[in-house]
Design a protein around this motif. Structure first.
Motif, PDB file in Angstrom:
ATOM      1  N   ILE A  71       0.953  -0.963   0.238  1.00 24.75           N
ATOM      2  CA  ILE A  71      -0.214  -0.001   0.402  1.00 24.75           C
ATOM      3  C   ILE A  71       0.784   1.192  -0.262  1.00 24.75           C
ATOM      4  CG2 ILE A  71      -1.614   1.775   1.316  1.00 24.75           C
ATOM      5  CD1 ILE A  71      -2.386  -1.238   2.463  1.00 24.75           C
ATOM      6  N   LYS A  72       0.518   2.448  -0.454  1.00 23.50           N
ATOM      7  CA  LYS A  72       1.122   3.564  -1.179  1.00 23.50           C
ATOM      8  C   LYS A  72       0.609   3.854  -0.461  1.00 23.50           C
ATOM      9  CE  LYS A  72       2.792   1.275  -5.349  1.00 23.50           C
ATOM     10  NZ  LYS A  72       3.097   1.674  -7.129  1.00 23.50           N
ATOM     11  N   GLN A  73       1.265   5.481  -0.393  1.00 21.24           N
ATOM     12  CA  GLN A  73       0.643   6.869   0.206  1.00 21.24           C
ATOM     13  C   GLN A  73       0.044   7.501  -0.172  1.00 21.24           C
ATOM     14  OE1 GLN A  73       4.428   9.388   0.923  1.00 21.24           O
ATOM     15  NE2 GLN A  73       4.728   8.378   3.390  1.00 21.24           N
ATOM     16  N   ASN A  74      -0.598   6.817  -1.939  1.00 23.81           N
ATOM     17  CA  ASN A  74      -1.353   7.911  -2.518  1.00 23.81           C
ATOM     18  C   ASN A  74      -2.626   6.896  -2.847  1.00 23.81           C
ATOM     19  OD1 ASN A  74       0.099  10.480  -2.750  1.00 23.81           O
ATOM     20  ND2 ASN A  74       0.931   9.921  -4.430  1.00 23.81           N
ATOM     21  N   ASP A  75      -2.376   6.002  -1.841  1.00 25.31           N
ATOM     22  CA  ASP A  75      -3.507   5.123  -2.188  1.00 25.31           C
ATOM     23  C   ASP A  75      -4.723   5.286  -1.504  1.00 25.31           C
ATOM     24  OD1 ASP A  75      -2.967   2.668  -4.443  1.00 25.31           O
ATOM     25  OD2 ASP A  75      -1.801   1.611  -2.392  1.00 25.31           O
ATOM     26  N   VAL A  76      -5.914   4.864  -1.387  1.00 18.27           N
ATOM     27  CA  VAL A  76      -7.457   5.795  -0.741  1.00 18.27           C
ATOM     28  C   VAL A  76      -8.022   4.089  -1.035  1.00 18.27           C
ATOM     29  CG1 VAL A  76      -9.109   6.817  -1.548  1.00 18.27           C
ATOM     30  CG2 VAL A  76      -7.314   8.023  -1.809  1.00 18.27           C
ATOM     31  N   PHE A  77      -8.387   3.722   0.244  1.00 16.60           N
ATOM     32  CA  PHE A  77      -9.445   3.026  -0.113  1.00 16.60           C
ATOM     33  C   PHE A  77     -11.182   3.582   0.924  1.00 16.60           C
ATOM     34  CE2 PHE A  77     -11.158   0.421   4.461  1.00 16.60           C
ATOM     35  CZ  PHE A  77     -11.311  -0.803   3.476  1.00 16.60           C
ATOM     36  N   LEU A  78     -11.762   2.402   0.132  1.00 16.68           N
ATOM     37  CA  LEU A  78     -13.354   2.695   0.468  1.00 16.68           C
ATOM     38  C   LEU A  78     -14.148   1.532   0.862  1.00 16.68           C
ATOM     39  CD1 LEU A  78     -16.075   3.983  -0.717  1.00 16.68           C
ATOM     40  CD2 LEU A  78     -15.963   2.793  -2.942  1.00 16.68           C
ATOM     41  N   ASP A  79     -14.979   1.343   2.074  1.00 16.55           N
ATOM     42  CA  ASP A  79     -15.459   0.478   2.418  1.00 16.55           C
ATOM     43  C   ASP A  79     -17.114   0.567   1.978  1.00 16.55           C
ATOM     44  OD1 ASP A  79     -16.321  -1.456   3.902  1.00 16.55           O
ATOM     45  OD2 ASP A  79     -16.069  -0.431   5.897  1.00 16.55           O
ATOM     46  N   VAL A  80     -17.361  -0.541   1.596  1.00 25.76           N
ATOM     47  CA  VAL A  80     -18.759  -0.671   0.864  1.00 25.76           C
ATOM     48  C   VAL A  80     -19.627  -1.204   2.237  1.00 25.76           C
ATOM     49  CG1 VAL A  80     -19.961  -1.857  -0.723  1.00 25.76           C
ATOM     50  CG2 VAL A  80     -18.400  -0.593  -1.961  1.00 25.76           C
ATOM     51  N   GLY A  81     -20.261   0.076   2.435  1.00 24.34           N
ATOM     52  CA  GLY A  81     -21.690  -0.538   3.543  1.00 24.34           C
ATOM     53  C   GLY A  81     -20.356  -0.788   4.218  1.00 24.34           C
ATOM     54  N   SER A  82     -19.970   0.501   5.877  1.00 22.98           N
ATOM     55  CA  SER A  82     -18.926   0.630   6.309  1.00 22.98           C
ATOM     56  C   SER A  82     -19.122   0.309   7.705  1.00 22.98           C
ATOM     57  CB  SER A  82     -18.110   1.732   6.515  1.00 22.98           C
ATOM     58  OG  SER A  82     -19.324   3.063   6.069  1.00 22.98           O
ATOM     59  N   GLY A  83     -20.526  -0.094   8.002  1.00 23.05           N
ATOM     60  CA  GLY A  83     -21.212  -0.268   9.698  1.00 23.05           C
ATOM     61  C   GLY A  83     -21.172   0.954  10.289  1.00 23.05           C
ATOM     62  N   ASP A  84     -20.432   0.397  11.347  1.00 29.89           N
ATOM     63  CA  ASP A  84     -20.223   1.357  12.865  1.00 29.89           C
ATOM     64  C   ASP A  84     -18.596   1.830  12.399  1.00 29.89           C
ATOM     65  OD1 ASP A  84     -17.791  -1.246  13.148  1.00 29.89           O
ATOM     66  OD2 ASP A  84     -19.568  -1.903  14.354  1.00 29.89           O
ATOM     67  N   GLY A  85     -18.045   1.247  11.095  1.00 27.03           N
ATOM     68  CA  GLY A  85     -16.583   2.057  11.663  1.00 27.03           C
ATOM     69  C   GLY A  85     -15.528   1.101  11.770  1.00 27.03           C
ATOM     70  N   PHE A  86     -15.612   0.192  12.051  1.00 26.18           N
ATOM     71  CA  PHE A  86     -14.142  -0.715  12.622  1.00 26.18           C
ATOM     72  C   PHE A  86     -13.596  -0.694  11.288  1.00 26.18           C
ATOM     73  CE2 PHE A  86     -12.209  -4.685  13.556  1.00 26.18           C
ATOM     74  CZ  PHE A  86     -11.744  -4.427  14.169  1.00 26.18           C
ATOM     75  N   ASN A  87     -13.700  -1.460  10.148  1.00 30.58           N
ATOM     76  CA  ASN A  87     -12.900  -1.091   9.572  1.00 30.58           C
ATOM     77  C   ASN A  87     -12.053  -0.239   8.789  1.00 30.58           C
ATOM     78  OD1 ASN A  87     -14.182  -3.617   9.055  1.00 30.58           O
ATOM     79  ND2 ASN A  87     -15.340  -3.366   7.343  1.00 30.58           N
ATOM     80  N   LEU A  88     -12.576   1.056   8.896  1.00 28.36           N
ATOM     81  CA  LEU A  88     -12.457   2.509   8.615  1.00 28.36           C
ATOM     82  C   LEU A  88     -10.786   2.579   9.619  1.00 28.36           C
ATOM     83  CD1 LEU A  88     -15.157   4.742   7.638  1.00 28.36           C
ATOM     84  CD2 LEU A  88     -14.119   2.765   6.330  1.00 28.36           C
ATOM     85  N   LEU A  89     -11.583   2.481  11.519  1.00 26.04           N
ATOM     86  CA  LEU A  89     -10.384   2.712  12.522  1.00 26.04           C
ATOM     87  C   LEU A  89      -8.850   1.554  12.515  1.00 26.04           C
ATOM     88  CD1 LEU A  89     -13.013   2.983  15.289  1.00 26.04           C
ATOM     89  CD2 LEU A  89     -11.692   4.765  14.256  1.00 26.04           C
ATOM     90  N   TYR A  90      -9.627   0.532  11.628  1.00 26.72           N
ATOM     91  CA  TYR A  90      -8.049  -0.360  11.288  1.00 26.72           C
ATOM     92  C   TYR A  90      -7.342   0.409  10.667  1.00 26.72           C
ATOM     93  CZ  TYR A  90      -5.732  -4.417  10.245  1.00 26.72           C
ATOM     94  OH  TYR A  90      -4.971  -5.576   9.493  1.00 26.72           O
TER      95      TYR A  90
END
Length: 234
Positions: A71-90
């Motif tokens: 994963i590079k510094q310019n990469d962007v992550f999209l969570d489809v159906g991100s729920g309570d945000g656990f994945n985002l915080l991880y």
């Protein structure tokens, strides 16, 4: 006496199971030194029996699949159906994404994730209360994560046409984003062959539209199994 022993064993199993289910959430709280609000057993599409056999949410063992990517510094992550945000915080803690986006259609669950993201004080995470099927995927998104986002009822003999059509729309949206800007897009799909998709319609939809990196079955402890599909556009 026998009934008491059986009851004791069932209680012990449920206790162990609960600890396993909540371990990663508690760990994330400690890492951030915050008290996030995570959805633990209140799932719309899973009853108490089904969540003993199925992992109803992402956890470290699933999300660790991202460690195989550079994963590079310019990469962007999209969570489809991100729920309570656990994945985002991880992702915010364990991977150096430039930006982390979560799209969640359910207003109540979105509010939970908004609270958690605000509590994290991260300027990288953005949560959006919107229908992913109407969402125009930004041309800078390079990683897309799905955890069975369109499930209506998990235990069904046959996946519904409505669910299949939603996946088709999402696939077209991803391809449209790619056409606007050609780039490598990694798609990670957990629960790629759900129990109710015995004909593998969802899996084949992704396989037929994207270059397959690998399909890997990962076994979990305590009556759990999950499929993870890795797909790529380049």
């Amino acid at each position: 006496m026998n009934d008491n022993i059986i009851l004791l064993l069932l209680t012990l199993i449920l206790y162990i199971h609960y600890n396993q289910r909540t371990k990663d959430m508690n760990d994330l709280n400690k890492i951030y030194n915050k008290k996030f609000y995570f959805n633990k057993f209140k799932y719309k599409y899973y009853n108490l029996v089904s969540i003993l056999f199925i992992n109803p949410r992402s956890d470290y063992k699933i999300l660790n699949i991202f460690k195989r990517f550079h994963i590079k510094q310019n990469d962007v992550f999209l969570d489809v159906g991100s729920g309570d945000g656990f994945n985002l915080l991880y992702m915010n803690k364990f991977h150096n994404f430039k930006k982390i986006i979560g799209v969640e259609i359910d207003k109540d669950i979105y509010n939970i994730s908004f609270y958690n993201v605000k509590l994290s004080k991260s300027n990288k995470i953005k949560v959006i209360n919107y229908d992913i099927l109407k969402y125009e995927i930004p041309t800078y998104v390079t990683y897309i994560y799905l955890f069975n986002p369109f499930a209506k009822t998990y235990f069904k003999s046959k996946i519904s046409n409505d669910e299949i059509n939603k996946y088709k729309t999402l696939v077209n949206n991803i391809k449209h984003s790619y056409k606007l800007k050609n780039r490598k897009i990694i798609i990670v799909f957990a629960n790629v062959t759900p129990i109710n998709d015995s004909e593998m319609k969802v899996l084949n939809l992704f396989k037929n539209n994207f270059n397959t990196i690998s399909i890997k079955k990962i076994n979990y402890q305590f009556l759990e199994s999950l499929n993870i599909g890795l797909f790529e556009i380049h």
